[in-house]
Structures are given as structure tokens and as C-alpha cells.
Design a protein around this motif. Structure first.
Motif, mmCIF file in Angstrom:
data_model
loop_
_atom_site.group_PDB
_atom_site.id
_atom_site.type_symbol
_atom_site.label_atom_id
_atom_site.label_comp_id
_atom_site.label_asym_id
_atom_site.label_seq_id
_atom_site.Cartn_x
_atom_site.Cartn_y
_atom_site.Cartn_z
ATOM 1 N N ILE A 1 -2.332 26.590 28.366
ATOM 2 C CA ILE A 1 -2.933 25.425 26.936
ATOM 3 C C ILE A 1 -3.819 24.252 27.047
ATOM 4 C CG2 ILE A 1 -1.433 23.700 25.517
ATOM 5 C CD1 ILE A 1 1.549 24.616 26.834
ATOM 6 N N GLN A 2 -4.352 24.314 27.595
ATOM 7 C CA GLN A 2 -5.513 23.269 27.577
ATOM 8 C C GLN A 2 -6.427 23.810 27.471
ATOM 9 O OE1 GLN A 2 -6.346 19.368 30.165
ATOM 10 N NE2 GLN A 2 -3.983 19.667 30.590
ATOM 11 N N ASP A 3 -7.104 24.993 27.836
ATOM 12 C CA ASP A 3 -8.142 25.930 28.318
ATOM 13 C C ASP A 3 -8.396 26.774 26.865
ATOM 14 O OD1 ASP A 3 -8.631 25.551 31.244
ATOM 15 O OD2 ASP A 3 -7.374 27.348 31.417
ATOM 16 N N TYR A 4 -7.265 27.149 26.293
ATOM 17 C CA TYR A 4 -6.686 27.743 24.666
ATOM 18 C C TYR A 4 -7.664 26.698 23.815
ATOM 19 C CZ TYR A 4 -6.117 29.658 19.854
ATOM 20 O OH TYR A 4 -5.924 29.479 19.250
ATOM 21 N N TYR A 5 -7.453 25.092 24.084
ATOM 22 C CA TYR A 5 -7.916 24.642 23.109
ATOM 23 C C TYR A 5 -9.471 24.332 23.352
ATOM 24 C CZ TYR A 5 -3.714 23.294 20.854
ATOM 25 O OH TYR A 5 -2.243 23.493 19.643
ATOM 26 N N ASN A 6 -9.616 24.071 24.616
ATOM 27 C CA ASN A 6 -10.851 23.988 24.729
ATOM 28 C C ASN A 6 -11.883 25.099 24.373
ATOM 29 O OD1 ASN A 6 -10.590 21.317 25.617
ATOM 30 N ND2 ASN A 6 -10.349 22.206 27.877
ATOM 31 N N ALA A 7 -11.312 26.553 24.583
ATOM 32 C CA ALA A 7 -12.336 27.576 24.027
ATOM 33 C C ALA A 7 -12.680 27.125 22.677
ATOM 34 C CB ALA A 7 -11.399 28.816 24.844
ATOM 35 N N HIS A 8 -11.717 27.177 22.047
ATOM 36 C CA HIS A 8 -11.585 27.286 20.834
ATOM 37 C C HIS A 8 -12.042 25.441 19.938
ATOM 38 C CE1 HIS A 8 -8.651 30.726 21.774
ATOM 39 N NE2 HIS A 8 -9.712 30.827 20.250
ATOM 40 N N GLY A 9 -13.085 24.602 21.340
ATOM 41 C CA GLY A 9 -13.540 23.742 20.701
ATOM 42 C C GLY A 9 -12.327 22.511 19.798
ATOM 43 N N ILE A 10 -11.128 22.732 19.670
ATOM 44 C CA ILE A 10 -9.898 21.559 19.292
ATOM 45 C C ILE A 10 -10.008 20.300 20.434
ATOM 46 C CG2 ILE A 10 -7.898 21.187 18.990
ATOM 47 C CD1 ILE A 10 -7.907 24.646 18.310
ATOM 48 N N ASN A 11 -10.368 19.076 20.403
ATOM 49 C CA ASN A 11 -10.064 17.733 20.989
ATOM 50 C C ASN A 11 -8.484 18.436 21.250
ATOM 51 O OD1 ASN A 11 -9.146 15.484 22.250
ATOM 52 N ND2 ASN A 11 -10.963 14.915 21.292
ATOM 53 N N LEU A 12 -8.819 18.075 23.374
ATOM 54 C CA LEU A 12 -7.530 17.647 23.410
ATOM 55 C C LEU A 12 -6.241 16.961 22.804
ATOM 56 C CD1 LEU A 12 -7.723 18.389 27.330
ATOM 57 C CD2 LEU A 12 -7.347 20.195 25.934
ATOM 58 N N GLY A 13 -6.602 15.649 22.697
ATOM 59 C CA GLY A 13 -5.460 14.714 21.924
ATOM 60 C C GLY A 13 -5.499 15.232 20.124
ATOM 61 N N ASN A 14 -5.905 16.436 20.290
ATOM 62 C CA ASN A 14 -4.817 17.521 18.352
ATOM 63 C C ASN A 14 -4.571 18.490 19.343
ATOM 64 O OD1 ASN A 14 -6.699 15.364 16.834
ATOM 65 N ND2 ASN A 14 -8.336 16.521 17.531
ATOM 66 N N ARG A 15 -4.402 18.676 20.025
ATOM 67 C CA ARG A 15 -2.929 19.385 20.761
ATOM 68 C C ARG A 15 -2.177 19.298 20.072
ATOM 69 N NH1 ARG A 15 -1.160 20.046 27.213
ATOM 70 N NH2 ARG A 15 -1.806 18.243 27.430
ATOM 71 N N THR A 16 -1.316 20.426 20.044
ATOM 72 C CA THR A 16 0.446 20.343 19.262
ATOM 73 C C THR A 16 1.412 20.394 20.328
ATOM 74 O OG1 THR A 16 0.465 22.981 18.948
ATOM 75 C CG2 THR A 16 -0.332 20.809 16.934
ATOM 76 N N VAL A 17 1.009 21.279 20.984
ATOM 77 C CA VAL A 17 1.950 21.555 22.615
ATOM 78 C C VAL A 17 1.609 21.209 24.570
ATOM 79 C CG1 VAL A 17 3.290 23.649 20.819
ATOM 80 C CG2 VAL A 17 1.183 23.497 22.491
ATOM 81 N N ALA A 18 2.377 21.158 24.682
ATOM 82 C CA ALA A 18 1.690 20.994 26.134
ATOM 83 C C ALA A 18 3.242 21.419 27.111
ATOM 84 C CB ALA A 18 1.874 19.644 26.550
ATOM 85 N N GLY A 19 2.998 21.511 28.360
ATOM 86 C CA GLY A 19 3.757 22.547 29.617
ATOM 87 C C GLY A 19 4.212 21.202 30.611
ATOM 88 N N MET A 20 4.945 20.818 31.196
ATOM 89 C CA MET A 20 5.855 20.317 31.878
ATOM 90 C C MET A 20 6.711 20.471 33.167
ATOM 91 S SD MET A 20 6.474 17.441 29.874
ATOM 92 C CE MET A 20 5.806 17.372 28.192
ATOM 93 N N GLY A 21 6.816 20.100 33.758
ATOM 94 C CA GLY A 21 7.859 20.791 34.692
ATOM 95 C C GLY A 21 8.465 19.595 35.882
ATOM 96 N N PHE A 22 9.666 19.222 35.837
ATOM 97 C CA PHE A 22 10.466 18.707 37.028
ATOM 98 C C PHE A 22 11.564 19.118 37.443
ATOM 99 C CE2 PHE A 22 9.398 16.406 32.953
ATOM 100 C CZ PHE A 22 8.829 15.056 33.523
#
Length: 305
Positions: A168-189
């Protein structure tokens, strides 16, 4: 209750508050009787013509002296009669609620679109590659798990969730979108991971695509939920001068818990809440001079009138 005009001495008659009037007879035992008040100022208390007594606002044990002139033939006599009038005992106004059997007035916060994966039993995607996409309705992010992800002391859910978030982060970085503006995230427990939106509400959504989304999830589309206040209740309580707006928005343990919160919210008015029983409460004016007025959206759910 009558004042007897033929009495030979002054009478002390206590008005006990159970009758509306004291009748002052105009004629007694054949004699003509006329009445006057010794203190004419007290005409606001006793009406000579009707015999009615007004006790509103009187101090305790007020003495009213009546003068009776008794005439029979050529004989005339004057007598004084003292009436000791008790002050009217006015109880403060109280209003009892209807029976309340459900104490859940809670509201639910708006939620994110969030989905938990199936249990991750292996992180070796080198021998079993998995490909799927994540869409928030605007952008579509590819996830390609093709290597054996080491645990390094972490759980299977943690390492897979971290790997998904890296895509997800790589996609936003590759498209010049600030990570602070990303809409989705992944996490695990533990042994599962999540994909979630940051936005809340029913217009927040995630749609999964690609060949292998079903390997990780039971369905491929999920949305957030809006804030739900359908259980909240509100009404207003006025003491004639100030008004308190009561908002019930929690799940109360019992009537004691509800009464405690009502008294907290009634702090600005001269009204107190008291518990009647396990299902009813009572609003009580702090003095007899106060009139309680209840209004508001949900008044009828709690009170008869």
C-alpha cells in the motif's frame, strides 16, 4: 365548621386544612348576627360575605379576630371570636415517570471499513504465491505475495499485515501521494491481519479483487458504518426560570445509575430526581413555589403528560 354566635366567651378554632371554607352564619338561634374583621387588613385572608379563608402564603398559626354583633329584639351584644388559621401545607410538585424497562440509550460511533482475514497458517508464499488487489473506490493497489516471509519473532498475522501495508505504501509513494493522505492500511495481530480504511462512515469502503482474494477473506466488499444515535433520547426540564436539556446517550446499569446521571444534568434547574422503584423515577421541585414543565422530542416516552 361554624362559629356559634351565642358563645359566652372567645373561641379558639383551629382550621385544620381539610375543609375549603369556614361558614359564618348570618343568623343563629333567632338572633341577627353581623360580622366584621377586627383587623380590616385581614380581608385578604377571610371573606366575611362568603366565609371563605385563603391560606395561600400564610405563616403558620395566623390569628384572625372576628367581631360578631348579636341583636335579638332590643338586646344587643358584641363578641370577639379568634380563629387560629394553620398555614396551607403545599407539597413541592412531583412528576413520576412511566415504567422504564430498557436502560440502553447508547450511541454507536461511526466505524471504518475493516475486515479481518482468515487464519494465516503459512507465510511461505514462494511455493504458494498469492495475488490480489485492494480498492478504496478511487485507487486500486496490487498486492503480490511471492516470497517466504520470515517471522523473526513476530506472529504470522503481523508479518503478512506488514507485507500488505508495504505494498500500500509503495503504491502511494510511486504515485507521488503523501502517505499522510493514504486511505487504506494493512496490519496484523496474532494469526490474522486486517485491511482497513482511515475514513469512517457508510461511504468508506474496500473492495478486493484479483485471483486470490478469497484465499484470505470470506467476501470481497465491506463498508464502514455511520454513527447511530437511534437509541438516544432527549427531553427538557424547566423550573420556570432555567431549562435543562436532558440527553440520554449511554447504557445505564440500572435505575440508580440513570437517576445519578439525571441529577448531574439537572444541576442548572431547581429540580431533583429521585428513584421510585427499579423501573420508575420522579422529578421533584426543590420548593413548593416551583412549577415543573417538561418538553422536548422524547417527553412522551418518559411521562404521561
Amino acid at each position: 365548621m361554624e362559629l356559634v354566635a351565642t358563645a359566652k366567651q372567645n373561641l379558639n378554632v383551629t382550621y385544620n386544612g381539610t375543609e375549603d371554607k369556614v361558614t359564618l352564619p348570618s343568623v343563629q338561634d333567632g338572633a341577627a348576627v353581623t360580622w366584621i374583621l377586627k383587623d380590616s387588613v385581614q380581608s385578604s385572608i377571610v371573606n366575611i360575605s362568603t366565609g371563605s379563608i385563603n391560606r395561600a402564603g400564610l405563616p403558620a398559626n395566623t390569628d384572625v379576630v372576628l367581631i360578631a354583633t348579636i341583636t335579638s329584639g332590643t338586646v344587643s351584644d358584641t363578641k370577639e371570636f379568634t380563629i387560629n388559621i394553620q398555614a396551607e401545607n403545599i407539597e413541592p410538585e412531583s412528576i413520576t415517570s412511566k415504567a422504564i424497562t430498557n436502560f440502553d440509550f447508547s450511541f454507536e460511533y461511526a466505524t471504518q471499513a475493516r475486515k479481518e482475514s482468515k487464519k494465516i497458517t503459512s507465510t511461505d508464499f514462494q511455493s504458494n504465491p498469492k495475488h490480489f488487489t485492494i480498492s478504496d473506490g478511487t485507487v486500486t493497489i496490487p498486492v503480490d505475495l511471492t516470497w517466504n516471509i520470515p517471522l523473526n519473532g513476530f506472529s504470522s498475522g503481523q508479518v503478512v499485515g506488514s507485507a500488505v501495508d508495504s505494498f500500500i505504501q509503495d503504491y502511494y509513494n510511486a504515485h507521488g501521494i503523501n502517505l499522510g493522505n493514504r486511505t487504506v492500511a494493512g496490519m496484523g495481530f496474532g494469526d490474522t491481519f486486517f485491511i482497513t480504511t482511515f475514513k469512517t462512515g457508510s461511504d468508506a469502503s474496500i473492495t478486493l479483487g484479483g485471483n486470490d482474494w478469497s484465499f484470505f477473506f470470506d467476501n470481497n466488499h465491506y463498508t464502514g458504518t455511520d454513527e447511530d444515535r437511534s437509541k438516544n433520547r432527549t427531553f427538557n426540564v424547566s423550573d420556570g426560570t432555567n431549562t435543562a436539556t436532558i440527553l440520554l446517550e449511554w447504557e445505564y446499569i440500572d435505575m440508580d445509575d440513570l437517576v445519578s446521571d439525571l441529577n448531574y444534568q439537572l444541576a442548572s434547574v431547581s429540580v431533583t430526581t429521585k428513584k421510585v422503584n427499579a423501573t420508575q423515577f420522579q422529578l421533584v421541585a426543590n420548593s413548593a413555589e416551583i412549577t415543573i414543565t417538561i418538553t422536548g422530542t422524547d417527553k412522551s416516552q418518559f411521562f404521561e403528560n
